[in-house]
Design an enzyme around this catalytic site. Structure first.
Site, PDB file in Angstrom:
ATOM      1  N   GLY A   3       0.608  -1.288   0.041  1.00 36.17           N
ATOM      2  CA  GLY A   3      -0.127  -0.254  -0.020  1.00 36.17           C
ATOM      3  C   GLY A   3       1.040   1.278   0.118  1.00 36.17           C
ATOM      4  N   ASN A  46       1.428   2.963  -2.327  1.00 39.80           N
ATOM      5  CA  ASN A  46       0.634   3.939  -3.813  1.00 39.80           C
ATOM      6  C   ASN A  46      -0.601   4.181  -2.811  1.00 39.80           C
ATOM      7  OD1 ASN A  46       1.812   4.735  -6.304  1.00 39.80           O
ATOM      8  ND2 ASN A  46       0.978   2.316  -6.588  1.00 39.80           N
ATOM      9  N   LEU A  68      -5.035  -6.983  -6.662  1.00 43.45           N
ATOM     10  CA  LEU A  68      -4.339  -7.749  -7.935  1.00 43.45           C
ATOM     11  C   LEU A  68      -5.344  -8.450  -8.560  1.00 43.45           C
ATOM     12  CD1 LEU A  68      -0.856  -8.073  -6.041  1.00 43.45           C
ATOM     13  CD2 LEU A  68      -1.599  -6.277  -8.153  1.00 43.45           C
ATOM     14  N   ASN A 106      -6.432   2.824 -12.648  1.00 42.77           N
ATOM     15  CA  ASN A 106      -5.912   1.638 -12.139  1.00 42.77           C
ATOM     16  C   ASN A 106      -4.135   2.174 -12.294  1.00 42.77           C
ATOM     17  OD1 ASN A 106      -4.737  -1.146 -11.425  1.00 42.77           O
ATOM     18  ND2 ASN A 106      -4.170  -1.835 -13.577  1.00 42.77           N
ATOM     19  N   HIS A 139      -0.757   0.855 -12.990  1.00 43.00           N
ATOM     20  CA  HIS A 139      -0.185  -0.256 -13.587  1.00 43.00           C
ATOM     21  C   HIS A 139       1.908   0.428 -13.786  1.00 43.00           C
ATOM     22  CE1 HIS A 139       1.130  -4.136 -15.157  1.00 43.00           C
ATOM     23  NE2 HIS A 139       1.570  -3.859 -16.255  1.00 43.00           N
ATOM     24  N   ASP A 198      -5.534  -4.412 -17.985  1.00 41.22           N
ATOM     25  CA  ASP A 198      -4.653  -3.168 -18.206  1.00 41.22           C
ATOM     26  C   ASP A 198      -5.032  -2.402 -19.931  1.00 41.22           C
ATOM     27  OD1 ASP A 198      -3.676  -3.648 -15.935  1.00 41.22           O
ATOM     28  OD2 ASP A 198      -2.270  -5.440 -17.037  1.00 41.22           O
TER      29      ASP A 198
HETATM   30  C1  GAR Z   1       2.740  -1.001  -8.000  1.00 43.77           C
HETATM   31  O1  GAR Z   1       4.193  -1.317  -8.100  1.00 43.77           O
HETATM   32  C2  GAR Z   1       1.315  -1.429  -8.411  1.00 43.77           C
HETATM   33  O2  GAR Z   1       1.518  -0.099  -9.889  1.00 43.77           O
HETATM   34  C3  GAR Z   1       1.403  -2.816  -9.409  1.00 43.77           C
HETATM   35  O3  GAR Z   1       1.230  -2.879  -7.821  1.00 43.77           O
HETATM   36  C4  GAR Z   1       2.913  -2.239  -6.948  1.00 43.77           C
HETATM   37  C5  GAR Z   1       1.859  -2.508  -5.609  1.00 43.77           C
HETATM   38  O4  GAR Z   1       2.544  -1.748  -4.216  1.00 43.77           O
HETATM   39  N1  GAR Z   1       0.260  -2.972  -9.808  1.00 43.77           N
HETATM   40  C6  GAR Z   1       0.015  -3.834 -10.094  1.00 43.77           C
HETATM   41  O5  GAR Z   1       0.781  -5.026 -10.785  1.00 43.77           O
HETATM   42  C7  GAR Z   1      -1.532  -3.831 -10.780  1.00 43.77           C
HETATM   43  N2  GAR Z   1      -1.172  -5.247 -12.221  1.00 43.77           N
HETATM   44  P1  GAR Z   1       2.086  -0.569  -3.380  1.00 43.77           P
HETATM   45  O6  GAR Z   1       1.172  -2.216  -2.673  1.00 43.77           O
HETATM   46  O7  GAR Z   1       3.032  -0.247  -2.636  1.00 43.77           O
HETATM   47  O8  GAR Z   1       1.399   0.721  -3.603  1.00 43.77           O
END
Ligand code: GAR
Length: 426
Positions: free
Chosen positions: A12, A14, A86, A103, A105, A146
């Protein structure tokens, strides 16, 4: 305000970036995860934001999405942000929130996206393919994973000695943590503009009749009723106030052929309960309330209008302005098999400067199609007087017939009524 729900599955970071940023006019009001123990939930709980962990594996996809839908409704969410979420959401879920799911990515889409590409797997694939540039993409979510419209992208160079972890961390820290909040804020500004009542109405050529219930920015109750009409018979009308009641009246009585569907009490009250309707179902609702029965019971025997081939829906509203303030909007509309759907939409969270609009026709086509889905949330700027002028100017002048705005001071119970008719402006 644009109410945001963030969905996250992992650490988390982001989500943290979103919580730390200025997203105005957006605000995070709910965080949910598909894993009950996701670290992300701790971050939003620290900020006092409702944070709910759902076990998708135990629940199964259907129950998981239904629970999520209930939560989104309860918190009156306008925009969903997937921040490292996810689970791939089903097509019906995504379609129910068209243009309302964002989203992030961690690659330059359309490369290295879709099923199976998540987290470190994306960076492993990037390194394996030997591309020299990667980055992150913020996009709208559509049925295909995506593949939705891209809102923002930022690139960086892949270093010769990068590992999936080093590349992933660099993308996260130097791109994602700023690109996501910035894009979400820009999107909230766009949504805020689109959700202004006046902007929405300007985009419709023929909404038919419309009802809005809401609160002004000052916190006064607002009831809006408007009539747009195309036929000569239906346009031979104006709205008139008789004490607190507002009704339709023929402009030229001699041209009135059949008054049954066009002459009615549009707004009336019983105590602190205000009723708005686009037909004589208002009589049944008010009679029901007068004997201590409900709004719903009052509409039980009513159906859509018999005006084949349009079968105009009957739209109504009840606004309770005494005790706990609440409103319910209703639509009685024809299903494909000819039966009548009785739909009721109670207000969730009432916020100053916000309301809900329902109108009879979705699109101007022959025959006219009924309003679809749920009442639309609208943002309301200014007082009743400014809104009355703004709404009137936003309705197409070829079809607008009449408008009434009632503004009720919830402390003093003083009621102000503003009526504008096309007839008087000619
Ligand atoms: C991030 O890098 C995001 O872009 C990716 O998961 C990570 C989450 O990090 N998302 C995907 O791969 C979606 N297909 P976080 O939990 O530290 O935010």
């Amino acid at each position: 305000m644009i109410r945001i729900a963030v969905l996250a599955s992992g650490s988390g970071t982001n989500l943290q970036a979103l919580l730390d940023a200025d997203l105005l006019p957006g605000e995070v009001v709910l965080v949910a995860s598909d894993k009950p123990d996701a670290q992300a939930l701790g971050r939003s709980r620290m900020k006092g934001i409702p944070s709910i962990g759902l076990d998708r594996k135990t629940l199964g996809r259907k129950a998981f999405e239904q629970t999520l839908e209930d939560l989104l409704g309860e918190h009156a969410v306008d925009l969903i942000v997937l921040a490292g979420f996810l689970t791939i959401l089903s097509a019906p879920f995504v379609n129910a929130h068209r243009n309302r799911i964002i989203n992030i990515h961690p690659s330059l889409l359309p490369s290295f996206g879709g099923k199976g590409y998540y987290g470190e797997r994306v960076h492993e694939a990037v390194l394996k393919r030997g591309v020299k540039i990667s980055g992150a993409t913020v996009h709208l979510v559509t049925e295909e994973a995506d593949e939705g419209p891209i809102l923002a992208q930022q690139a960086l160079s892949v270093a010769d000695d990068d590992t999936p972890t080093s590349l992933g961390q660099r993308i996260l820290k130097t791109i994602e943590w700023t690109l996501l909040p910035k894009t979400v804020q820009q999107y909230c500004r766009k949504l805020e503009e689109e959700m202004q009542l006046e902007t929405y109405l300007k985009g419709l050529r023929y909404p038919g009749r419309g009802i809005l219930c809401g609160l002004s920015e000052e916190g006064k109750a607002l009831l809006i009723y408007f009539i747009t009409a195309r036929s000569k018979h239906s346009r031979n009308r104006m709205l008139v106030a008789q004490n607190e009641m507002v009704r339709t009246q023929a402009i030229d009585e001699s041209l009135l052929v059949d008054p049954s569907l066009i002459i009615y009490r549009a707004i009336d009250r019983i105590g602190n309960a205000f009723v708005v309707a686009n037909g004589d179902q208002s009589d049944a609702i008010l009679a029901s309330l007068a004997c201590g029965h409900s709004f719903e019971e009052g509409l039980a025997a009513a159906t859509y209008e018999p005006d084949a081939p349009n079968y105009t829906p009957r739209i109504s509203a009840l606004f309770q302005t005494g005790g706990p303030i609440s409103y319910t909007l209703s639509i009685l509309r024809r299903r494909e098999d000819g039966s009548c759907e009785h739909a009721f939409f109670p207000s969730a969270k009432l916020q100053a400067g916000e309301g809900h609009l329902i109108h009879t026709y979705e699109k101007e086509e022959e025959p006219l199609s009924s309003f679809a889905g749920e009442p639309r949330k609208m943002l309301l700027k200014g007082s009743g007087e400014t809104l009355a002028q703004g709404v009137w100017q936003s309705l197409d002048e070829r079809v607008r017939v009449g408008l009434c705005v009632k503004e009720i001071d919830l402390d003093t119970h003083e009621v102000q009524t503003i009526i504008i008719n096309a007839e008087e402006r000619r």
